[in-house]
Design a protein around this motif. Sequence first.
Motif, PDB file in Angstrom:
ATOM      1  N   ASP A 268     -64.806  33.435   5.968  1.00  0.00           N
ATOM      2  CA  ASP A 268     -65.683  33.076   7.007  1.00  0.00           C
ATOM      3  C   ASP A 268     -64.636  32.100   7.450  1.00  0.00           C
ATOM      4  O   ASP A 268     -63.984  31.513   7.124  1.00  0.00           O
ATOM      5  CB  ASP A 268     -66.664  32.036   6.042  1.00  0.00           C
ATOM      6  CG  ASP A 268     -67.195  31.355   7.131  1.00  0.00           C
ATOM      7  OD1 ASP A 268     -67.278  30.760   7.319  1.00  0.00           O
ATOM      8  OD2 ASP A 268     -67.750  30.109   6.231  1.00  0.00           O
ATOM      9  N   PRO A 269     -64.582  32.718   9.138  1.00  0.00           N
ATOM     10  CA  PRO A 269     -63.966  31.603   9.788  1.00  0.00           C
ATOM     11  C   PRO A 269     -64.110  30.510   9.343  1.00  0.00           C
ATOM     12  O   PRO A 269     -63.056  29.140   9.491  1.00  0.00           O
ATOM     13  CB  PRO A 269     -64.079  32.493  10.906  1.00  0.00           C
ATOM     14  CG  PRO A 269     -63.946  33.464  10.938  1.00  0.00           C
ATOM     15  CD  PRO A 269     -65.508  33.438   9.281  1.00  0.00           C
ATOM     16  N   GLN A 270     -65.350  29.840   9.275  1.00  0.00           N
ATOM     17  CA  GLN A 270     -65.851  28.559   9.946  1.00  0.00           C
ATOM     18  C   GLN A 270     -65.093  27.621   8.325  1.00  0.00           C
ATOM     19  O   GLN A 270     -65.077  26.650   8.440  1.00  0.00           O
ATOM     20  CB  GLN A 270     -66.968  28.007   9.735  1.00  0.00           C
ATOM     21  CG  GLN A 270     -67.906  29.097  10.910  1.00  0.00           C
ATOM     22  CD  GLN A 270     -66.771  28.335  12.145  1.00  0.00           C
ATOM     23  OE1 GLN A 270     -67.009  27.183  12.395  1.00  0.00           O
ATOM     24  NE2 GLN A 270     -66.579  29.522  12.873  1.00  0.00           N
ATOM     25  N   SER A 271     -64.714  28.232   7.379  1.00  0.00           N
ATOM     26  CA  SER A 271     -63.775  27.380   6.023  1.00  0.00           C
ATOM     27  C   SER A 271     -63.155  27.469   6.170  1.00  0.00           C
ATOM     28  O   SER A 271     -61.855  26.812   4.971  1.00  0.00           O
ATOM     29  CB  SER A 271     -63.995  29.145   4.953  1.00  0.00           C
ATOM     30  OG  SER A 271     -63.529  29.671   5.237  1.00  0.00           O
ATOM     31  N   THR A 272     -61.742  27.402   7.508  1.00  0.00           N
ATOM     32  CA  THR A 272     -60.666  26.593   7.337  1.00  0.00           C
ATOM     33  C   THR A 272     -60.730  25.651   7.015  1.00  0.00           C
ATOM     34  O   THR A 272     -61.521  24.920   7.524  1.00  0.00           O
ATOM     35  CB  THR A 272     -60.010  27.462   9.090  1.00  0.00           C
ATOM     36  OG1 THR A 272     -60.278  28.328   9.237  1.00  0.00           O
ATOM     37  CG2 THR A 272     -59.152  26.217   9.086  1.00  0.00           C
ATOM     38  N   VAL A 273     -59.002  25.323   6.191  1.00  0.00           N
ATOM     39  CA  VAL A 273     -58.500  23.670   6.336  1.00  0.00           C
ATOM     40  C   VAL A 273     -57.537  23.745   6.694  1.00  0.00           C
ATOM     41  O   VAL A 273     -57.238  24.158   6.918  1.00  0.00           O
ATOM     42  CB  VAL A 273     -59.518  23.728   4.718  1.00  0.00           C
ATOM     43  CG1 VAL A 273     -60.894  23.641   4.358  1.00  0.00           C
ATOM     44  CG2 VAL A 273     -58.300  24.434   3.859  1.00  0.00           C
ATOM     45  N   PRO A 274     -57.949  22.132   6.529  1.00  0.00           N
ATOM     46  CA  PRO A 274     -55.976  21.690   7.856  1.00  0.00           C
ATOM     47  C   PRO A 274     -55.297  21.844   6.442  1.00  0.00           C
ATOM     48  O   PRO A 274     -55.138  21.816   5.082  1.00  0.00           O
ATOM     49  CB  PRO A 274     -55.613  20.010   7.852  1.00  0.00           C
ATOM     50  CG  PRO A 274     -57.375  19.951   7.262  1.00  0.00           C
ATOM     51  CD  PRO A 274     -57.753  20.865   7.067  1.00  0.00           C
ATOM     52  N   THR A 275     -53.825  22.632   5.775  1.00  0.00           N
ATOM     53  CA  THR A 275     -53.284  22.743   5.051  1.00  0.00           C
ATOM     54  C   THR A 275     -51.771  22.559   5.425  1.00  0.00           C
ATOM     55  O   THR A 275     -51.705  21.056   5.851  1.00  0.00           O
ATOM     56  CB  THR A 275     -52.724  24.515   5.541  1.00  0.00           C
ATOM     57  OG1 THR A 275     -52.780  24.680   6.028  1.00  0.00           O
ATOM     58  CG2 THR A 275     -53.690  25.100   4.682  1.00  0.00           C
ATOM     59  N   GLY A 276     -50.720  22.539   4.680  1.00  0.00           N
ATOM     60  CA  GLY A 276     -49.051  21.574   4.276  1.00  0.00           C
ATOM     61  C   GLY A 276     -50.493  20.383   3.625  1.00  0.00           C
ATOM     62  O   GLY A 276     -49.573  19.626   4.477  1.00  0.00           O
ATOM     63  N   VAL A 277     -50.433  20.729   2.359  1.00  0.00           N
ATOM     64  CA  VAL A 277     -51.185  19.543   1.725  1.00  0.00           C
ATOM     65  C   VAL A 277     -49.889  18.827   1.683  1.00  0.00           C
ATOM     66  O   VAL A 277     -49.418  17.449   1.443  1.00  0.00           O
ATOM     67  CB  VAL A 277     -52.206  20.104   0.744  1.00  0.00           C
ATOM     68  CG1 VAL A 277     -52.296  18.747  -0.110  1.00  0.00           C
ATOM     69  CG2 VAL A 277     -53.353  21.006   1.065  1.00  0.00           C
ATOM     70  N   MET A 278     -48.584  19.065   1.176  1.00  0.00           N
ATOM     71  CA  MET A 278     -47.414  18.981   0.928  1.00  0.00           C
ATOM     72  C   MET A 278     -46.895  17.391   2.303  1.00  0.00           C
ATOM     73  O   MET A 278     -46.625  16.495   2.124  1.00  0.00           O
ATOM     74  CB  MET A 278     -46.594  19.316   0.036  1.00  0.00           C
ATOM     75  CG  MET A 278     -45.222  18.749   0.011  1.00  0.00           C
ATOM     76  SD  MET A 278     -44.724  19.097  -1.262  1.00  0.00           S
ATOM     77  CE  MET A 278     -43.277  17.961  -1.416  1.00  0.00           C
ATOM     78  N   THR A 279     -46.970  18.270   2.993  1.00  0.00           N
ATOM     79  CA  THR A 279     -46.453  17.812   4.290  1.00  0.00           C
ATOM     80  C   THR A 279     -47.406  16.922   4.673  1.00  0.00           C
ATOM     81  O   THR A 279     -46.845  15.743   5.354  1.00  0.00           O
ATOM     82  CB  THR A 279     -46.474  18.836   5.814  1.00  0.00           C
ATOM     83  OG1 THR A 279     -45.912  19.661   5.563  1.00  0.00           O
ATOM     84  CG2 THR A 279     -45.832  18.169   6.957  1.00  0.00           C
ATOM     85  N   THR A 280     -49.141  16.865   4.238  1.00  0.00           N
ATOM     86  CA  THR A 280     -50.104  16.030   5.061  1.00  0.00           C
ATOM     87  C   THR A 280     -49.762  14.551   4.625  1.00  0.00           C
ATOM     88  O   THR A 280     -49.173  13.339   4.636  1.00  0.00           O
ATOM     89  CB  THR A 280     -50.669  16.482   5.134  1.00  0.00           C
ATOM     90  OG1 THR A 280     -51.454  17.444   6.294  1.00  0.00           O
ATOM     91  CG2 THR A 280     -52.767  15.354   5.155  1.00  0.00           C
ATOM     92  N   TRP A 281     -49.714  14.495   2.943  1.00  0.00           N
ATOM     93  CA  TRP A 281     -49.153  13.372   1.739  1.00  0.00           C
ATOM     94  C   TRP A 281     -47.947  13.204   1.718  1.00  0.00           C
ATOM     95  O   TRP A 281     -48.020  12.058   1.962  1.00  0.00           O
ATOM     96  CB  TRP A 281     -50.035  13.890   1.138  1.00  0.00           C
ATOM     97  CG  TRP A 281     -51.533  13.736   0.730  1.00  0.00           C
ATOM     98  CD1 TRP A 281     -52.284  15.062   1.130  1.00  0.00           C
ATOM     99  CD2 TRP A 281     -53.130  12.686   0.871  1.00  0.00           C
ATOM    100  NE1 TRP A 281     -53.622  15.200   1.440  1.00  0.00           N
ATOM    101  CE2 TRP A 281     -53.847  13.126   1.363  1.00  0.00           C
ATOM    102  CE3 TRP A 281     -52.501  11.607   1.171  1.00  0.00           C
ATOM    103  CZ2 TRP A 281     -54.723  12.774   1.663  1.00  0.00           C
ATOM    104  CZ3 TRP A 281     -54.163  10.370   1.012  1.00  0.00           C
ATOM    105  CH2 TRP A 281     -55.084  11.332   1.279  1.00  0.00           C
TER     106      TRP A 281
END
Length: 478
Positions: A268-281
């Motif tokens: 589902d293209p709408q299921s995209t979530v921002p990634t690079g969780v370690m980079t984000t936090w």
Amino acid sequence: MLYNANLDADIDATVEPTEFVIAREADAEPASITATSAVPLDSLPGGTPSVASQDVARDGDTSARRRNRDKKRKRREREDAGGELAVKRRIQFLARATLLKSEDYVVRNGRRAKSGYVGIVDRGLDFAFLDGPAARRIKRLLQHQYELIEFDKLPSEYPICDSKGKIFAVVLGWPEGWARRTEAVNRAMEQLQETLAGCKVPPNRRGPFAAYAVGYSYGGGQTQPMPFKRTKREREAINEFLSDPDVEAVFKYVGGELLSWRWSMVYDPQSTVPTGVMTTWFPQHTADYQSCLETYQSHDSALTPPSSHLPFPALTINAGRITVCLPHRDSPNDAAGVCLDWVLGSFDAQRGGQLVLHEAQKILALEPGRVILFPSAIITHETIPIAEGEWRSGVTGYAAGGLWRYMAQGFMTRGAWEMTGGSEEALRQHDDQGEERWKAGLARFKTLQELIHWWTRVAEAAAAQTERVDNEDEDLSA
């Protein structure tokens, strides 16, 4: 204690994350953004041209046309990498998190060696009051004012902060399709367990279960950083597990690549979530670890990380069916660093298998498939037993603090440095910097507001870079 971030970031864009090169210093400004590579738009539309038309096209390929192609290529690269929108997407992700607070814990009080590189060995004796079945242990912890936390299966994260607001741990969210992804990884883990059945179980101070370290490390009397030794059978089985598409997808999600319909099992293209969780936090931790990997790779080509998708030089595959850890700290790891703990298996996380963070007084009901990032070198942690017939395994990622010490000593042991390269003044200065080293490592942990401010500055840098590229394109076209 639960808090909602309640910060409004009105951004809704499906974008790729970018890669960032960020200095370790606490007051460092975000550096320039490096876009991921994109396919150049250099193909002409239409059918196959004749030889004559190819000659005309080649002769007519003016500098203006080349500039136009370069402009389109640069725009594609910026769109693929996300640029400003990707960074704002990170801010939105931060803003919707549920913040958990440890009222009586301060991360800066963590016990570490005088050098500031590693933690202090602990056998968990301070927390040896736990015994008996899971229910009795949890009851005893609750009597000692511990907090039991269960998690909703939502995409948003659960950062855990100390009494000063510094986020020292993050429990990852539960994106759409994650349950089916976990089932697939569990099958891969059971295949690994079957393949390694009958192998000699390596020594493991964390508990009587099979644990196989891969990648490389430094410490414990080694004369230089070395890859972990594994038998051919172990190496082939572990490589097969790590190359499993579902395992790699989770690593990419943690390490910074896009988890969208291309990776999720719901398509589902709408299921995209921002990634690079370690980079984000943990942006500065990630940059430090990536820099460490690159430095050692250039120093010795034999030192390669076990996964190209994670910034950790080492992973441990906890392949035992009952991976229940005794209370311990992973003291050889980067003292003020973060480690990955990915829980796998089949067990009821409300009845057993919880992860206990003792100094922070948290009991985390991490169900199979859940991932947490936390400083395992300075927080004593253990696992509550699981019920008979259940199984619990997992994967951990980490970086030995000794790797930074080895670099600081000119890529040699302390003894060799004293004998061949280090002056008395250099040695004394290095030893005296232990407290500064510890404080610099701690400065990488940030409050939620500091993280939002950090990524806001990165967004501004991305916008400025985009403007510069557009101005350059206009100057070339003039």
